[in-house]
Design an enzyme around this catalytic site. Structure first.
Site, PDB file in Angstrom:
ATOM      1  CB  THR A 168      -0.917   0.038   1.234  1.00 19.48           C
ATOM      2  OG1 THR A 168      -0.096   0.112   2.397  1.00 19.48           O
ATOM      3  CG2 THR A 168      -1.774  -1.207   1.326  1.00 19.48           C
TER       4      THR A 168
ATOM      5  CD  GLU B 201      -5.028  -3.072   1.469  1.00 18.42           C
ATOM      6  OE1 GLU B 201      -5.230  -2.432   0.410  1.00 18.42           O
ATOM      7  OE2 GLU B 201      -4.681  -2.536   2.533  1.00 18.42           O
TER       8      GLU B 201
HETATM    9  P1  ADP Z   1      -3.250   3.747   0.306  1.00 18.22           P
HETATM   10  O1  ADP Z   1      -4.185   3.530   1.480  1.00 18.22           O
HETATM   11  O2  ADP Z   1      -1.844   3.738   0.730  1.00 18.22           O
HETATM   12  O3  ADP Z   1      -3.638   4.933  -0.547  1.00 18.22           O
HETATM   13  P2  ADP Z   1      -4.097   2.182  -1.904  1.00 18.22           P
HETATM   14  O4  ADP Z   1      -3.283   2.878  -2.925  1.00 18.22           O
HETATM   15  O5  ADP Z   1      -4.290   0.737  -2.009  1.00 18.22           O
HETATM   16  O6  ADP Z   1      -3.436   2.457  -0.529  1.00 18.22           O
HETATM   17  O7  ADP Z   1      -5.469   2.945  -1.893  1.00 18.22           O
HETATM   18  C1  ADP Z   1      -6.687   2.405  -1.483  1.00 18.22           C
HETATM   19  C2  ADP Z   1      -7.580   3.492  -1.014  1.00 18.22           C
HETATM   20  O8  ADP Z   1      -7.800   4.489  -2.025  1.00 18.22           O
HETATM   21  C3  ADP Z   1      -8.972   3.034  -0.642  1.00 18.22           C
HETATM   22  O9  ADP Z   1      -9.004   2.479   0.641  1.00 18.22           O
HETATM   23  C4  ADP Z   1      -9.768   4.313  -0.740  1.00 18.22           C
HETATM   24  O10 ADP Z   1      -9.673   5.080   0.457  1.00 18.22           O
HETATM   25  C5  ADP Z   1      -9.086   5.068  -1.849  1.00 18.22           C
HETATM   26  N1  ADP Z   1      -9.871   4.937  -3.093  1.00 18.22           N
HETATM   27  C6  ADP Z   1      -9.634   4.132  -4.126  1.00 18.22           C
HETATM   28  N2  ADP Z   1     -10.558   4.321  -5.099  1.00 18.22           N
HETATM   29  C7  ADP Z   1     -11.417   5.256  -4.640  1.00 18.22           C
HETATM   30  C8  ADP Z   1     -12.607   5.863  -5.151  1.00 18.22           C
HETATM   31  N3  ADP Z   1     -13.081   5.587  -6.356  1.00 18.22           N
HETATM   32  N4  ADP Z   1     -13.248   6.756  -4.352  1.00 18.22           N
HETATM   33  C9  ADP Z   1     -12.778   7.079  -3.129  1.00 18.22           C
HETATM   34  N5  ADP Z   1     -11.660   6.546  -2.610  1.00 18.22           N
HETATM   35  C10 ADP Z   1     -10.987   5.650  -3.350  1.00 18.22           C
END
Ligand code: ADP
Length: 477
Positions: free
Chosen positions: A106, A253
């Protein structure tokens, strides 16, 4: 009685074999550091991947070892996506579909990065579903440009999906500015593009200024996600440039794609405002992905109300983190993953991400959605970007602070921002502080870096000005 079908392991070599047999002449184009574009065929790229696997073996890399990549998006990175997971000895059996294929961390937007270990089976199933028309929907005639880095969240599965479909691929290398991306979309005739909202905010500004320089007539589909996509961005692309956006939600995840805001046939026949509102949601879960929202009262009905934690499960959802026993509480006893996102689900199955639990502004015992506020601010004419964070406040625990980046040549005031928000939110939601800044800090993958903003403005409401700021805090009824 057992089924009598062949037990073919679902592994990444199946993707490579299919592409080599049927799509060998299709192209993987990469922008090189000297800005030229290198075009290789799938036959060449997959041949190089085999040679890379064999070179790594000669260097002593064995099944189960870990090979780290730290690269831009280009054909060499695609080659590692195929070479590294497929290193087996020619004396060994086929790869077990449950074996680890890749790891991603992440990005640490809210906390310490955690490792997720994908299996061959999870990657293959994810690839098949990402290819659905309601998701990426690319076919052999298409050309995909993933502006999502291959070093993060599996590049949304794009390298595998494009290869299996036999679509051409375009990789931007180190040039992620709007102009370079638009040039590449024009010259390579990109049909499908993917990326986080901040990339497309920049692209929108460039298109608004110089639409005549680019030819995006080939573009059919943009899949945007990784952070909330403001409705104003979706409207602006559709109304000013004729380009439609579908929003995707997911996480490292979840491999990462778990839901997509495609319109059902019922919604596609509804008025345009309803359609935009639904495209601005995180969408409906993909096939094989289950979702639910859960708060202290239990599992909530799909009635679009409240703010509860989104939980997911499915064959490409992590069942545990790599080497992180302290994170075991992210998995429920009945087999769901707790996303840390606060959401609601409506009766049609559309998810709305209200916020990350860690980013919700906790003001006087109530919750304020930072996402809702920043999306509304980004709908203001003249605003390029906006981020809202909760900052410690001596009276209300936290109060929202808005950072706003204006478009070139535009001006605004804190009062104008509050006046813009006032019709849509209760008074006590309005940010007391509004700061106009040249840029908002971003993570390595282009998301607003709210941890850093909170740190930078930690004392904002605690300083001398707090008495006047507190006076602005509207009392709740
Ligand atoms: P990190 O928590 O480090 O950013 P990720 O890159 O895996 O890790 O990002 C996942 C997070 O990104 C999700 O838990 C969510 O909060 C946010 N996210 C992803 N897509 C969306 C979306 N379409 N709308 C709102 N939030 C989003």
């Amino acid at each position: 009685m057992q089924g009598l079908m062949m037990d073919v392991p679902l592994t990444i070599p199946l993707i490579a074999r299919h592409a080599e047999a049927l799509h060998g002449a299709k192209i993987v184009a990469s922008r090189l550091p000297d800005r030229s574009v290198r075009r290789l065929t799938y036959s060449e790229v997959l041949g190089r991947a085999r040679r890379l696997a064999s070179a790594l073996k000669q260097l002593g890399v064995r099944r189960g070892d870990r090979v780290a990549t730290f690269c831009w998006n280009h054909h060499q990175h695609v080659e590692t996506y195929f070479a590294v997971p497929c290193i087996v000895d020619p004396f060994e059996e086929e790869i077990d579909e449950r074996e680890a294929a890749a790891m991603c961390y992440t990005s640490g937007t809210t906390g310490r990065p955690k490792g997720v270990v994908y299996s061959h089976r999870s990657q293959l199933l994810h690839t098949l579903v990402v290819l659905q028309p309601s998701c990426l929907g690319v076919s052999e005639s298409g050309c995909v440009m993933p502006v999502v880095p291959m070093f993060h969240a599996n590049a949304w599965g794009a390298p595998y999906a494009a290869t299996l479909a036999g679509a051409n691929q375009v990789h931007a290398g180190p040039f992620l500015d709007a102009r370079s991306l638009l040039e590449l979309m024009t010259t390579e005739r990109v049909t499908h593009a993917m990326g986080v909202p901040t990339i497309w905010m920049g692209i929108l500004q460039e298109l608004d200024r110089h639409a005549e320089l680019y030819d995006l007539s080939s573009l059919q589909h943009m899949l945007i996600g990784g952070a909330a996509v403001p409705e104003s961005l979706i409207r602006a692309f559709a109304e000013r440039h004729g380009i439609s956006i579908t929003q995707g939600w997911g996480m490292t995840e979840t491999s990462p794609v778990a839901s997509v805001s495609y319109l059902t046939s019922e919604l596609a026949a509804s008025d345009v405002d309803t359609q935009y509102a639904y495209r601005a949601r995180a969408g409906r879960p993909l096939p094989l992905v289950d979702v639910r929202v859960h708060d202290e009262s239990g599992i909530r009905p799909w009635d679009d109300s409240g703010m509860a934690e989104l939980e997911v499960r499915g064959p490409w959802v992590a069942g545990a983190y790599y080497d992180s026993p302290e994170s075991a509480d992210r998995f429920t006893e009945d087999g769901w993953f707790k996303t840390g996102d606060v959401a609601s689900i409506d009766a049609r199955g559309y998810i709305t991400i209200r916020d990350r639990a860690k980013d919700v502004v906790k003001s006087g015992g109530e919750w304020i959605s930072s996402v809702a506020l920043e999306n509304a601010i980004m709908g203001m004419p003249g605003v390029a970007e906006a981020a809202v964070v909760g900052i410690a406040h001596p009276r209300w625990d936290e109060r929202p602070l808005a950072l706003v980046v204006l478009r070139e040549g535009c001006t605004s005031t804190a009062d104008a921002v509050r006046a813009h928000l006032a019709p849509f939110f209760p008074k006590w939601w309005l940010p007391d502080g509004v700061e106009f800044v040249p840029a908002i800090p971003k993570t390595s993958v282009g998301k607003f870096q709210k941890r850093e903003i909170r740190e930078r403005y930690r004392d904002y409401y605690a300083q001398a000005a707090v008495s006047s700021v507190a006076a602005l805090s509207p009392q709740r009824t």
